[in-house]
Design a protein around this motif. Structure first.
Motif, short mmCIF file in Angstrom:
data_model
loop_
_atom_site.label_atom_id
_atom_site.label_comp_id
_atom_site.label_asym_id
_atom_site.label_seq_id
_atom_site.Cartn_x
_atom_site.Cartn_y
_atom_site.Cartn_z
N LYS B 84 0.71 -1.06 -0.10
CA LYS B 84 -0.15 -0.12 0.01
C LYS B 84 1.17 1.28 -0.07
O LYS B 84 1.79 1.22 0.76
N GLY B 85 0.47 2.19 -0.73
CA GLY B 85 1.13 3.35 -1.02
C GLY B 85 2.17 3.34 -1.83
O GLY B 85 2.51 4.46 -2.31
N VAL B 86 2.46 2.28 -2.71
CA VAL B 86 3.28 2.40 -3.79
C VAL B 86 2.48 2.77 -5.26
O VAL B 86 1.41 2.34 -5.39
N SER B 87 3.05 3.94 -5.78
CA SER B 87 2.32 4.55 -7.02
C SER B 87 2.78 3.68 -8.13
O SER B 87 1.97 3.37 -8.98
N TYR B 88 4.17 3.49 -8.28
CA TYR B 88 4.51 2.52 -9.30
C TYR B 88 5.90 1.96 -8.93
O TYR B 88 6.52 2.62 -8.11
N ALA B 89 6.07 0.75 -9.50
CA ALA B 89 7.18 0.22 -9.25
C ALA B 89 7.77 -0.53 -10.66
O ALA B 89 6.88 -1.32 -11.32
N VAL B 90 8.96 -0.35 -10.94
CA VAL B 90 9.56 -0.76 -12.07
C VAL B 90 10.98 -1.56 -11.92
O VAL B 90 11.63 -1.01 -10.95
N PRO B 91 11.18 -2.73 -12.55
CA PRO B 91 12.27 -3.36 -12.37
C PRO B 91 13.49 -2.57 -13.07
O PRO B 91 13.41 -2.04 -14.07
N LEU B 92 14.75 -3.13 -12.69
CA LEU B 92 15.80 -2.54 -13.32
C LEU B 92 16.70 -3.65 -13.21
O LEU B 92 16.94 -4.27 -12.43
N TYR B 93 17.38 -4.01 -14.62
CA TYR B 93 18.26 -5.38 -14.59
C TYR B 93 19.45 -4.87 -14.97
O TYR B 93 19.59 -4.15 -15.86
N LEU B 94 20.51 -5.29 -14.08
CA LEU B 94 21.78 -5.13 -14.20
C LEU B 94 22.74 -6.45 -14.69
O LEU B 94 22.50 -7.37 -14.07
N GLY B 95 23.58 -6.10 -15.75
CA GLY B 95 24.47 -7.44 -15.83
C GLY B 95 25.52 -6.99 -16.79
O GLY B 95 25.59 -5.72 -17.15
N ASP B 96 26.56 -8.01 -16.95
CA ASP B 96 27.61 -7.50 -17.79
C ASP B 96 27.67 -8.06 -19.11
O ASP B 96 27.14 -9.28 -19.15
N ALA B 97 27.91 -7.64 -19.97
CA ALA B 97 27.91 -8.00 -21.52
C ALA B 97 29.24 -7.82 -22.41
O ALA B 97 29.88 -6.53 -22.06
N THR B 98 29.95 -8.45 -23.21
CA THR B 98 30.66 -8.15 -23.90
C THR B 98 30.63 -8.30 -25.18
O THR B 98 30.00 -9.42 -25.74
#
Lengths: 256, 397
Positions: B84-98
């Motif tokens: 309750k109270g969350v207006s919006y929530a979005v994911p963030l993905y972090l990784g390494d790439a060559t």
């Protein structure tokens, strides 16, 4: 050296000297002053029981060979240096019982100094240098500078009040130093070799000035000197040797 | 006597310029080093800074920085959104790439996967449409991330995807719209080059959508590194973070707290930061040494003048005040010059993308540093002034 001195003044008995002056007030009374310097294991007895009275308003010259203790003696009587034994009463102050703070205040108020190397503050103008003893005692700046200008006028340097010491000749610097020594109206003025850094003519000018100001300001003056040409300005001459006053005499104008 | 002290200080131009320059140099050195260090640390939490709309960051409870992370399950997003109270929530993905460049050269990137739908977390590129272009298949936006010369692709067609091996050392240009790269044998197309806040440590960045992220990094079970949350109007960020932590068991902290925690993590864990701190300390010690010695020498050279004043009746407190007045003026003027030069130089350094950030504590520490050193030097140099025999005034020189 001793013979050379004999040519310039005749010595009278030390006790006789005191006796003939007994009616005058004593500005400086020293009895059996001993000062020992310890340098590592070596011990140097700079003063070995000095006895001397100096009277108010007189110009006394302290003479003697290098290393005989003249500078040590004037350092002691002006409370610049402590001593190991004896009695030293300068201007009614028993130096042996005074604290360092009291000695500093006493020196600033009652004593004026004229040094061989002038010791003017290079950053200050002639007027500021002369005003320094008053500045140290918190005298109002306007008043201090007013006195300073008067003194510069008295030593003939009223036109040089804004000059830094570096812009003045040796004789002029010494005259500024004399003005500085007298500006706060001290009762005792110590002059350490005041003419030795000057040529003969400038030396004579400085001594005449000192003599004149001594009388005008009624101060007692002790002049440490090697310069026999200025003995004529002395009221009395005291000769030191090996840390003792060996003779006190009056100048003999006939011989001079 | 204040005036006398000032005049003594300002009399010899060579000496006072040397003194002010020495103190100024120290103040400059300390301030610049602190500002540079602050710049590095600020870049350490660039990921948080470039997403200002997220007031709360949610992560695995073991995570303490944006630098060392472990991912959460996809279910965590639903859990957070249910608080309750969350207006919006979005994911963030972090990784390494060559990524393989067309001429065969390769380069490591930090890959950042953003929400497919609203692209929250994608960088601005100066072109309003660029972020939206991530919706196109295989799209990425690349960014230098504080590094330089690492986004170079060959100019000539003959050097692109050659059959005769890598064409290294050929003429290159910066990546631009339409260039292609290969990651995990999959083609990606550059749809823009952004210029976000540089990172510490510097490294190239590659932004893409979460679906493309998963395509390029297959085989992971957990992808979500952070969940960026914005609360409703009636709840504070800290309260919302507490609610999320209590309800989901995940770690939720405000963006400000996360920035501080990241800096703390760098200070404790990063060897680079340790080396930098050592260099800063060394620079400070050198500067402090120079300042202390110069001040001491200045007083020592004036010892005879102090002796004259002492002989003429100057009290100990007057002499002490004079020495401290000179030291204090040296500090004020010197640190003013040093910090001023630092601010001016810092502006040009910062505009050239160097990690310079003049935070409030940098000039304060610069000033305090030289003040403490100068006071110490004054205390040391006042000792011979007080202990000297004023009788030295009778010596000829």
């Amino acid at each position: 050296m001793k013979n050379f001195l004999h040519l310039h003044f005749i010595f009278i008995d030390y006790d006789l000297s005191m006796a003939t002056n007994h009616r005058r007030n004593i500005a400086l009374h020293c009895t059996n002053i001993v000062k020992i310097f310890n340098s590592g294991e070596a011990e140097v007895k700079a003063l070995q029981g000095v006895n001397l009275d100096v009277y108010e308003g007189e110009l006394l010259m302290l003479v003697g060979p290098s290393g005989c203790g003249k500078t040590t003696f004037v350092s002691v009587v002006t409370a610049l240096l402590g001593f190991d034994s004896g009695t030293c009463i300068t201007l009614d102050h028993n130096l042996a019982t005074m604290s360092d703070e009291a000695k500093t205040a006493f020196r600033g108020k009652e004593i004026g100094f004229v040094f061989q190397a002038f010791n003017l503050i290079p950053a200050l103008s002639a007027a500021e240098n002369v005003a320094l003893p008053l500045t140290i005692f918190g005298t109002n700046k306007t008043m201090a500078f007013s006195h300073s200008k008067e003194m510069l006028k008295a030593v003939g340097l009223e036109q040089k009040e804004h000059f830094l010491p570096g812009k003045l000749s040796g004789g002029q610097q010494q005259r500024v130093a004399i003005a500085r020594a007298l500006v706060h109206q001290p009762k005792l003025v110590i002059c350490d070799e005041p003419t030795s850094s000057l040529d003969h003519k400038s030396g004579q000018v400085v001594m005449e000035l000192l003599k004149k100001l001594t009388k005008e300001h009624a101060v007692t003056m002790i002049v440490v000197t090697h310069d026999s040409r200025v003995y004529q300005y002395a009221d009395r001459i005291a000769e030191m040797e090996d840390g003792k006053i060996i003779r006190v005499g009056k100048t003999d104008e006939k011989i001079l | 006597m204040f005036e006398v002290a000032v005049k003594m200080l300002m009399h010899d131009r060579t000496k006072y310029l040397g003194l002010f320059t020495g103190i100024g140099f120290t103040a400059f050195l300390v301030t610049f080093a602190m500002a540079y260090f602050a710049g590095f640390m600020t870049r350490g939490f660039s990921l948080v800074s470039e997403n200002p709309s997220a007031t709360v960051w949610v992560m695995d409870p073991a995570v303490h920085s944006t630098e060392a992370t472990i991912n959460m399950s996809d279910a965590s997003l639903g859990l957070v959104r249910s608080v309750k109270g969350v207006s919006y929530a979005v994911p963030l993905y972090l990784g390494d790439a060559t990524a393989r460049f067309p001429n065969g050269h390769f380069q490591s990137f930090q890959m950042i996967g953003v929400d497919d739908a609203i692209l929250s977390g994608a960088p601005k590129t100066g072109n309003a449409l660029s972020a939206a272009l991530l919706h196109m298949p295989d799209s990425v936006i690349v960014d230098g991330g504080g590094s330089s010369g690492k986004l170079q692709t060959p100019i000539h067609t003959k050097d692109m995807w050659p059959y005769d091996g890598a064409h290294l050392g050929v003429p290159t240009r910066k990546l631009q719209y339409g260039d292609t790269l290969i990651i995990n044998d999959k083609r990606v197309v550059v749809r823009g080059v952004s210029s976000t806040i540089p990172r510490f440590p510097p490294r190239p960045l590659m932004y893409t959508t979460q679906s493309n992220f998963k395509r390029l990094n297959p085989g992971e079970n957990r992808y979500i590194t952070f969940i960026m949350v914005k609360g409703g109007k009636n709840i504070s960020a800290s309260r919302l973070a507490q609610n999320i932590t209590r309800q989901t068991g995940l770690k939720a902290i405000t963006s400000d707290a996360f920035k501080k925690e990241t800096v703390k993590w760098f200070l404790i864990n990063s060897e680079d930061v340790g080396d930098m701190i050592n260099m800063v300390i060394l620079a400070m010690l050198v500067g402090f040494g120079v300042t202390g010695v110069m001040l001491y020498m200045f007083t020592y050279e004036n010892l005879r003048q102090y002796a004259v004043l002492k002989a003429m009746g100057a009290s100990k407190s007057q002499l002490v005040n004079m020495v401290f007045t000179q030291a204090f003026i040296g500090v004020i003027v010197g640190s003013g010059i040093g910090i001023g030069v630092c601010a001016l130089l810092g502006e040009s350094v910062a505009s050239a993308d160097f990690p310079f950030r003049m935070m409030w504590f940098a000039p304060v520490l610069g000033f305090l540093g030289v003040l403490i050193v100068s006071i110490t030097a004054a205390v040391i140099s006042v000792r011979p002034v007080l202990s000297m025999e004023p009788g030295i005034v009778f010596s000829q020189r």
